[in-house]
Design a protein around this motif. Structure first.
Motif, PDB file in Angstrom:
ATOM      1  N   ILE A 186      94.427  18.784 -39.738  1.00  0.00           N
ATOM      2  CA  ILE A 186      94.000  17.435 -40.075  1.00  0.00           C
ATOM      3  C   ILE A 186      95.002  16.471 -39.459  1.00  0.00           C
ATOM      4  O   ILE A 186      96.211  16.689 -39.533  1.00  0.00           O
ATOM      5  CB  ILE A 186      93.959  17.259 -41.605  1.00  0.00           C
ATOM      6  N   ASN A 187      94.504  15.393 -38.852  1.00  0.00           N
ATOM      7  CA  ASN A 187      95.364  14.345 -38.309  1.00  0.00           C
ATOM      8  C   ASN A 187      95.359  13.178 -39.285  1.00  0.00           C
ATOM      9  O   ASN A 187      94.304  12.728 -39.733  1.00  0.00           O
ATOM     10  CB  ASN A 187      94.867  13.879 -36.939  1.00  0.00           C
ATOM     11  N   PHE A 188      96.551  12.680 -39.573  1.00  0.00           N
ATOM     12  CA  PHE A 188      96.713  11.646 -40.585  1.00  0.00           C
ATOM     13  C   PHE A 188      97.618  10.555 -40.027  1.00  0.00           C
ATOM     14  O   PHE A 188      98.677  10.836 -39.472  1.00  0.00           O
ATOM     15  CB  PHE A 188      97.301  12.316 -41.829  1.00  0.00           C
ATOM     16  N   ILE A 231      95.150   3.841 -44.223  1.00  0.00           N
ATOM     17  CA  ILE A 231      95.150   5.283 -43.978  1.00  0.00           C
ATOM     18  C   ILE A 231      93.964   5.645 -43.102  1.00  0.00           C
ATOM     19  O   ILE A 231      92.840   5.196 -43.356  1.00  0.00           O
ATOM     20  CB  ILE A 231      95.088   6.067 -45.310  1.00  0.00           C
ATOM     21  N   ASP A 232      94.221   6.446 -42.082  1.00  0.00           N
ATOM     22  CA  ASP A 232      93.178   6.956 -41.199  1.00  0.00           C
ATOM     23  C   ASP A 232      93.338   8.476 -41.128  1.00  0.00           C
ATOM     24  O   ASP A 232      94.422   8.968 -40.816  1.00  0.00           O
ATOM     25  CB  ASP A 232      93.299   6.333 -39.808  1.00  0.00           C
ATOM     26  N   VAL A 233      92.266   9.209 -41.444  1.00  0.00           N
ATOM     27  CA  VAL A 233      92.299  10.667 -41.473  1.00  0.00           C
ATOM     28  C   VAL A 233      91.196  11.198 -40.568  1.00  0.00           C
ATOM     29  O   VAL A 233      90.047  10.771 -40.661  1.00  0.00           O
ATOM     30  CB  VAL A 233      92.092  11.206 -42.907  1.00  0.00           C
ATOM     31  N   LYS A 234      91.557  12.120 -39.688  1.00  0.00           N
ATOM     32  CA  LYS A 234      90.592  12.791 -38.820  1.00  0.00           C
ATOM     33  C   LYS A 234      90.597  14.264 -39.209  1.00  0.00           C
ATOM     34  O   LYS A 234      91.656  14.892 -39.237  1.00  0.00           O
ATOM     35  CB  LYS A 234      90.993  12.604 -37.354  1.00  0.00           C
ATOM     36  N   ASP A 284      84.807  14.685 -38.597  1.00  0.00           N
ATOM     37  CA  ASP A 284      84.635  13.400 -39.255  1.00  0.00           C
ATOM     38  C   ASP A 284      85.943  12.624 -39.260  1.00  0.00           C
ATOM     39  O   ASP A 284      87.010  13.173 -38.975  1.00  0.00           O
ATOM     40  CB  ASP A 284      84.144  13.595 -40.690  1.00  0.00           C
ATOM     41  N   ARG A 285      85.836  11.370 -39.621  1.00  0.00           N
ATOM     42  CA  ARG A 285      86.991  10.484 -39.701  1.00  0.00           C
ATOM     43  C   ARG A 285      86.756   9.528 -40.860  1.00  0.00           C
ATOM     44  O   ARG A 285      85.631   9.131 -41.121  1.00  0.00           O
ATOM     45  CB  ARG A 285      87.132   9.730 -38.388  1.00  0.00           C
ATOM     46  N   SER A 286      87.822   9.161 -41.537  1.00  0.00           N
ATOM     47  CA  SER A 286      87.718   8.227 -42.645  1.00  0.00           C
ATOM     48  C   SER A 286      88.920   7.292 -42.615  1.00  0.00           C
ATOM     49  O   SER A 286      90.044   7.722 -42.364  1.00  0.00           O
ATOM     50  CB  SER A 286      87.675   8.983 -43.976  1.00  0.00           C
ATOM     51  N   SER A 287      88.661   6.021 -42.865  1.00  0.00           N
ATOM     52  CA  SER A 287      89.724   5.019 -42.923  1.00  0.00           C
ATOM     53  C   SER A 287      89.593   4.231 -44.214  1.00  0.00           C
ATOM     54  O   SER A 287      88.484   4.003 -44.693  1.00  0.00           O
ATOM     55  CB  SER A 287      89.638   4.052 -41.746  1.00  0.00           C
ATOM     56  N   SER A 288      90.723   3.815 -44.733  1.00  0.00           N
ATOM     57  CA  SER A 288      90.692   3.063 -45.984  1.00  0.00           C
ATOM     58  C   SER A 288      91.937   2.186 -46.087  1.00  0.00           C
ATOM     59  O   SER A 288      93.021   2.564 -45.646  1.00  0.00           O
ATOM     60  CB  SER A 288      90.646   4.028 -47.158  1.00  0.00           C
ATOM     61  N   MET A 289      91.760   1.029 -46.699  1.00  0.00           N
ATOM     62  CA  MET A 289      92.870   0.121 -46.993  1.00  0.00           C
ATOM     63  C   MET A 289      93.009   0.074 -48.507  1.00  0.00           C
ATOM     64  O   MET A 289      92.057  -0.238 -49.218  1.00  0.00           O
ATOM     65  CB  MET A 289      92.567  -1.263 -46.432  1.00  0.00           C
ATOM     66  N   MET A 332      89.426  10.372 -49.779  1.00  0.00           N
ATOM     67  CA  MET A 332      88.747   9.922 -48.565  1.00  0.00           C
ATOM     68  C   MET A 332      87.913  11.046 -47.946  1.00  0.00           C
ATOM     69  O   MET A 332      86.807  10.811 -47.460  1.00  0.00           O
ATOM     70  CB  MET A 332      89.776   9.394 -47.561  1.00  0.00           C
ATOM     71  N   ILE A 333      88.442  12.254 -47.962  1.00  0.00           N
ATOM     72  CA  ILE A 333      87.724  13.402 -47.397  1.00  0.00           C
ATOM     73  C   ILE A 333      86.528  13.761 -48.278  1.00  0.00           C
ATOM     74  O   ILE A 333      85.421  13.981 -47.787  1.00  0.00           O
ATOM     75  CB  ILE A 333      88.676  14.603 -47.228  1.00  0.00           C
ATOM     76  N   LEU A 334      86.716  13.795 -49.591  1.00  0.00           N
ATOM     77  CA  LEU A 334      85.636  14.158 -50.503  1.00  0.00           C
ATOM     78  C   LEU A 334      84.475  13.174 -50.434  1.00  0.00           C
ATOM     79  O   LEU A 334      83.314  13.556 -50.599  1.00  0.00           O
ATOM     80  CB  LEU A 334      86.152  14.271 -51.938  1.00  0.00           C
ATOM     81  N   GLU A 335      84.784  11.899 -50.181  1.00  0.00           N
ATOM     82  CA  GLU A 335      83.721  10.899 -50.058  1.00  0.00           C
ATOM     83  C   GLU A 335      82.809  11.177 -48.866  1.00  0.00           C
ATOM     84  O   GLU A 335      81.645  10.795 -48.883  1.00  0.00           O
ATOM     85  CB  GLU A 335      84.314   9.504 -49.930  1.00  0.00           C
ATOM     86  N   LYS A 336      83.297  11.852 -47.848  1.00  0.00           N
ATOM     87  CA  LYS A 336      82.515  12.159 -46.657  1.00  0.00           C
ATOM     88  C   LYS A 336      81.661  13.417 -46.822  1.00  0.00           C
ATOM     89  O   LYS A 336      80.731  13.638 -46.061  1.00  0.00           O
ATOM     90  CB  LYS A 336      83.435  12.344 -45.442  1.00  0.00           C
TER      91      LYS A 336
END
Length: 165
Positions: free
Chosen positions: A42-44, A59-62, A80-85, A114-118
């Motif tokens: 995982i890239n964070f 936060i940005d997670v790939k 997938d990718r997820s970003s959040s402030m 963030m991952i679980l939301e995807k």
């Protein structure tokens, strides 16, 4: 190597600028029919700043996760990718159980959320998925079975079907 999600709180408090934090590693998760393999990387990336009493995270997670169909159990993968402030007030309690007096701030609760939301808990591979045969268990999308239907009268529960409910 496990994903490093901890940031030294003293570095953040002493810094007047935004701290950039990048990490790569494993972060196994299992949710419903979804999972991240123990060996998947995982890239964070995060940008963190403390302004007055507010702690802000970008936060940005790939990541790549696997999911199995709820009908036929076929496994597929998804990049997938997820970003959040996220902004927290350090004088108030928070839902993430971050203790501001600790030596490190752990961002793993944010990343896992963030991952679980995807992930889709009831993933179906396609609308027309036929699933598995309830008698022999083969994937009906790939093969068809030619066995006779089980006679409902043979079931010890067949008398229940005559109840007027």
């Amino acid at each position: 190597m496990k994903l490093n999600t901890k940031i030294k709180s003293i570095d953040l408090i002493a810094s007047k600028d935004t701290i950039h934090f990048d990490s790569e590693g494993t972060f196994p998760i299992s949710y419903g029919n979804n999972f991240i393999d123990d060996n998947e990387q995982i890239n964070f990336h995060s940008e963190i700043e403390l302004i007055e009493d507010r702690l802000s995270f970008l936060i940005d997670v790939k990541f790549k996760y696997y999911r199995s169909c709820g009908r036929c159990l076929t496994i597929s993968n998804n990049d997938d990718r997820s970003s959040s402030m996220i902004t927290l007030n350090i004088n108030d309690e928070n839902d993430y159980e971050i203790n501001y007096d600790d030596e490190y701030y752990d961002l793993s609760p944010f990343i896992s959320e963030m991952i679980l939301e995807k992930m889709d808990i009831n993933y179906i591979c396609e609308q027309k998925c036929k699933g598995l045969c309830s008698f022999c268990g083969i994937n009906l999308n790939k093969l068809s079975c030619n066995h006779k239907e089980k006679n409902l009268k043979e079931s010890p529960f067949s008398s229940l079907s005559q109840l007027d409910l």
